[in-house]
Design an enzyme around this catalytic site. Structure first.
Site, PDB file in Angstrom:
ATOM      1  N   SER A  49      35.950  -3.226  98.969  1.00 55.90           N
ATOM      2  CA  SER A  49      36.029  -3.985  97.852  1.00 55.90           C
ATOM      3  C   SER A  49      37.293  -3.318  97.174  1.00 55.90           C
ATOM      4  O   SER A  49      37.742  -2.372  97.623  1.00 55.90           O
ATOM      5  CB  SER A  49      34.940  -3.667  96.820  1.00 55.90           C
ATOM      6  OG  SER A  49      35.068  -2.490  96.285  1.00 55.90           O
TER       7      SER A  49
ATOM      8  N   TYR B 226      37.277  -2.163  93.989  1.00 58.08           N
ATOM      9  CA  TYR B 226      37.085  -0.722  93.521  1.00 58.08           C
ATOM     10  C   TYR B 226      36.994   0.393  94.707  1.00 58.08           C
ATOM     11  O   TYR B 226      37.721   1.444  94.371  1.00 58.08           O
ATOM     12  CB  TYR B 226      35.680  -0.882  92.915  1.00 58.08           C
ATOM     13  CG  TYR B 226      34.923   0.290  93.097  1.00 58.08           C
ATOM     14  CD1 TYR B 226      35.459   1.342  92.081  1.00 58.08           C
ATOM     15  CD2 TYR B 226      33.954   0.926  93.945  1.00 58.08           C
ATOM     16  CE1 TYR B 226      34.829   2.525  92.022  1.00 58.08           C
ATOM     17  CE2 TYR B 226      33.361   1.862  94.035  1.00 58.08           C
ATOM     18  CZ  TYR B 226      33.913   2.941  92.967  1.00 58.08           C
ATOM     19  OH  TYR B 226      33.220   4.357  93.102  1.00 58.08           O
ATOM     20  N   HIS B 227      36.521  -0.032  95.890  1.00 59.63           N
ATOM     21  CA  HIS B 227      36.310   1.177  96.783  1.00 59.63           C
ATOM     22  C   HIS B 227      37.793   1.410  97.339  1.00 59.63           C
ATOM     23  O   HIS B 227      38.295   2.553  97.459  1.00 59.63           O
ATOM     24  CB  HIS B 227      35.770   0.810  97.952  1.00 59.63           C
ATOM     25  CG  HIS B 227      34.035   0.846  97.611  1.00 59.63           C
ATOM     26  ND1 HIS B 227      33.434  -0.258  97.622  1.00 59.63           N
ATOM     27  CD2 HIS B 227      33.103   1.902  97.345  1.00 59.63           C
ATOM     28  CE1 HIS B 227      31.837   0.185  97.073  1.00 59.63           C
ATOM     29  NE2 HIS B 227      31.977   1.536  97.339  1.00 59.63           N
TER      30      HIS B 227
ATOM     31  N   LYS C  21      39.713   3.931  95.103  1.00 56.83           N
ATOM     32  CA  LYS C  21      39.323   5.172  95.121  1.00 56.83           C
ATOM     33  C   LYS C  21      40.252   5.737  96.369  1.00 56.83           C
ATOM     34  O   LYS C  21      40.586   6.866  96.404  1.00 56.83           O
ATOM     35  CB  LYS C  21      37.917   5.109  95.324  1.00 56.83           C
ATOM     36  CG  LYS C  21      37.008   4.625  94.484  1.00 56.83           C
ATOM     37  CD  LYS C  21      36.867   5.411  93.045  1.00 56.83           C
ATOM     38  CE  LYS C  21      36.184   6.681  93.013  1.00 56.83           C
ATOM     39  NZ  LYS C  21      35.983   6.948  91.682  1.00 56.83           N
TER      40      LYS C  21
HETATM   41  N1  USQ Z   1      22.765  -4.088  97.892  1.00 58.95           N
HETATM   42  C1  USQ Z   1      21.615  -4.933  98.095  1.00 58.95           C
HETATM   43  N2  USQ Z   1      21.017  -5.871  97.155  1.00 58.95           N
HETATM   44  C2  USQ Z   1      21.436  -5.450  95.875  1.00 58.95           C
HETATM   45  C3  USQ Z   1      22.431  -4.659  95.723  1.00 58.95           C
HETATM   46  C4  USQ Z   1      23.132  -3.987  96.652  1.00 58.95           C
HETATM   47  O1  USQ Z   1      21.369  -5.259  99.299  1.00 58.95           O
HETATM   48  O2  USQ Z   1      20.785  -6.214  95.235  1.00 58.95           O
HETATM   49  C5  USQ Z   1      23.476  -3.394  98.969  1.00 58.95           C
HETATM   50  C6  USQ Z   1      24.974  -3.471  99.155  1.00 58.95           C
HETATM   51  O3  USQ Z   1      25.284  -5.098  99.464  1.00 58.95           O
HETATM   52  C7  USQ Z   1      25.433  -2.401 100.098  1.00 58.95           C
HETATM   53  C8  USQ Z   1      24.104  -1.395  99.360  1.00 58.95           C
HETATM   54  O4  USQ Z   1      23.079  -2.077  98.946  1.00 58.95           O
HETATM   55  O5  USQ Z   1      25.186  -2.765 101.269  1.00 58.95           O
HETATM   56  C9  USQ Z   1      24.705  -0.534  98.348  1.00 58.95           C
HETATM   57  O6  USQ Z   1      25.098  -1.157  97.165  1.00 58.95           O
HETATM   58  P1  USQ Z   1      25.305  -0.718  95.488  1.00 58.95           P
HETATM   59  O7  USQ Z   1      25.649  -1.655  94.862  1.00 58.95           O
HETATM   60  O8  USQ Z   1      24.192   0.305  95.322  1.00 58.95           O
HETATM   61  O9  USQ Z   1      26.659   0.367  96.090  1.00 58.95           O
HETATM   62  P2  USQ Z   1      28.116   0.060  95.969  1.00 58.95           P
HETATM   63  O10 USQ Z   1      28.484  -1.337  95.485  1.00 58.95           O
HETATM   64  O11 USQ Z   1      28.671   0.484  97.315  1.00 58.95           O
HETATM   65  O12 USQ Z   1      28.555   1.007  94.747  1.00 58.95           O
HETATM   66  C10 USQ Z   1      27.860   2.076  94.158  1.00 58.95           C
HETATM   67  C11 USQ Z   1      28.201   2.559  93.028  1.00 58.95           C
HETATM   68  C12 USQ Z   1      29.786   3.070  93.238  1.00 58.95           C
HETATM   69  C13 USQ Z   1      29.711   4.150  94.187  1.00 58.95           C
HETATM   70  C14 USQ Z   1      29.115   3.517  95.370  1.00 58.95           C
HETATM   71  C15 USQ Z   1      28.943   4.697  96.557  1.00 58.95           C
HETATM   72  O13 USQ Z   1      28.660   1.463  92.043  1.00 58.95           O
HETATM   73  O14 USQ Z   1      30.395   3.574  91.969  1.00 58.95           O
HETATM   74  O15 USQ Z   1      31.140   4.789  94.565  1.00 58.95           O
HETATM   75  O16 USQ Z   1      27.863   3.282  95.075  1.00 58.95           O
HETATM   76  S1  USQ Z   1      29.114   3.836  98.086  1.00 58.95           S
HETATM   77  O17 USQ Z   1      28.104   2.782  98.158  1.00 58.95           O
HETATM   78  O18 USQ Z   1      28.666   4.996  99.091  1.00 58.95           O
HETATM   79  O19 USQ Z   1      30.590   3.540  98.326  1.00 58.95           O
END
Ligand code: USQ
Length: 382
Positions: free
Chosen positions: A179, A181-182, A185
């Site tokens: 993304s 955002y990512h 970072k």
């Molecule tokens: N997901 C679902 N259903 C939902 C929401 C999310 O299946 O309703 C899935 C997403 O597609 C993804 C996973 O769950 O595969 C994680 O999603 P997330 O929204 O919890 O995480 P992400 O968007 O990656 O971002 C969050 C934080 C961000 C942090 C990141 C760590 O918002 O600040 O940097 O987690 S990481 O995911 O390891 O990059």
């Protein structure tokens, strides 16, 4: 220690302010209310109503007596940040002052540009302020496991030794974020690595996975000290979302096949990890990287855990596969290493049924405030 916390009003920033203050350190917190204002703009405010930062600091002082001063301002304004550094002269600065949401960064061009500008300029400003005021100050920057993406090889802790045509060198582990955002970072990490090499700064990059939970030792003292808690598509992390969806009687929104694996951690462990990093600073001229997760789950596994824990509380939790609005691998290899923080003394709080039930109970208190329109809007990557 004198600890400056940037992004002090956010989900993790406020909890971190109290954690350091409660342990007797002097804390200064700064925030520009981005998260609150975006919640208003996008109609996705915190489930838990929280007093503003100045009020929270006052409540904390009345209850715990710790040293905690806060101010409202923008870290991308260099003069403001430099003044804060000159006044407070921190030994450590903890950088949470970033736009933290992948979906937010994908809403449109303006939000993508804002995310990039905010996250990179704040990081550059911190590097400059540290160099100018106290080059010994330890920068603790919240990175993300999402910088690595989901490669088909084991994910090392920040660095990888590569042998190529008979010669060897050590590099940052390859990154391929999914993304804007990512990606910001990834660029943050590159910027700090540049300043570490060039100015000899000391930096710890905490590659954090999605955080869940609402309770810390300090927030448990009084409901007015609870963190901002989002469950909406933009700012809510997946497990927090699933608990709120279950309490609201809505099906859990598993994106696509649900085989997406990530490393997760309890908010209590974020507190421990950041604290351990601050107590054990990186050396001058070192970019130290920790993978800040305690266990890995697929989205389907998380949904299964929420369903089981919900059943024990008489909830009939349903799961719904929704078309994935994101572009990401839905079935993939995932094997990150995460031993560095354990070696520093991290004692993980794993995801048990007790933890899940605690989250259900906390969310139930605010059930009437759940905004069903915010749960799923389908911000698309393509
Ligand atoms: N997901 C679902 N259903 C939902 C929401 C999310 O299946 O309703 C899935 C997403 O597609 C993804 C996973 O769950 O595969 C994680 O999603 P997330 O929204 O919890 O995480 P992400 O968007 O990656 O971002 C969050 C934080 C961000 C942090 C990141 C760590 O918002 O600040 O940097 O987690 S990481 O995911 O390891 O990059």
């Amino acid at each position: 220690m004198r600890v400056l916390i940037l992004g002090a009003d956010g989900y993790l920033g406020w909890a971190t302010c109290m954690h350091f203050s409660g342990k007797g350190h002097e804390v200064a917190g700064i925030d520009n209310y981005f998260r609150r204002n975006s919640g208003l703009e996008l109609d996705c405010e915190s489930l838990i109503p929280v007093p503003n930062l100045v009020q929270r600091a006052r409540i904390w002082k009345e209850l715990a007596g710790g040293k905690l001063r806060v101010s409202i301002g923008d870290v991308t304004d260099y003069n403001f940040l430099l003044e804060a550094f000159r006044e407070f002269r921190p030994d450590s600065v903890i950088h949470y002052a970033e736009q933290p949401s992948a979906p937010y960064s994908m809403i449109n061009r303006d939000k993508a540009a804002f995310t990039t500008r905010n996250n990179l300029i704040s990081t550059i400003n911190i590097a400059y302020a540290v160099k100018e005021v106290n080059p010994d100050c330890h920068i603790i920057k919240l990175g993300t496991m999402g910088e690595y993406g989901t490669p088909n090889i084991d994910i090392e802790e920040g660095w990888i030794d590569i042998e190529h045509k008979g010669r060897k060198d050590r590099f940052l582990f390859p990154r391929q974020a999914s993304s804007v955002y990512h990606t910001s970072k990834v660029q943050d990490t590159d910027l700090l690595w540049f300043y570490v090499r060039t100015w000899g700064l000391r930096v710890t990059d905490l590659m954090q996975g999605p955080v869940y939970g609402v309770s810390t030792d300090e927030s448990d003292l009084d409901h007015r000290l609870m963190p901002i808690f989002n469950y909406d598509e933009i700012f809510g992390t997946v497990l927090n979302r699933f608990i709120v969806q279950a309490v609201a009687g809505q099906p859990l929104t598993v994106y696509g096949k649900g085989g997406q694996v990530r490393g997760y951690l309890n908010i209590k462990d974020t507190m421990q990890c950041v604290y351990l990093a601050a107590l054990n600073p990186a050396d001058r001229g070192e970019l130290r990287v920790f993978n800040q997760v305690t266990e890995t789950f697929s989205v389907n596994e998380l949904a299964g855990h929420v369903r089981r824990a919900g059943k024990g509380l008489d909830y009939d939790v349903k799961v719904k596969a929704v078309e994935n609005p994101r572009v990401e691998k839905e079935e993939h290899y995932y094997n990150p290493k995460y031993t560095g923080l354990l070696e520093l003394g991290l004692k993980p709080h794993y995801l048990t049924d007790d933890v899940l039930c605690g989250m259900f109970r906390a969310v139930e208190k605010y059930k009437d405030r759940i905004n069903r329109d915010a749960i799923f809007r389908g911000v698309k990557w393509r």
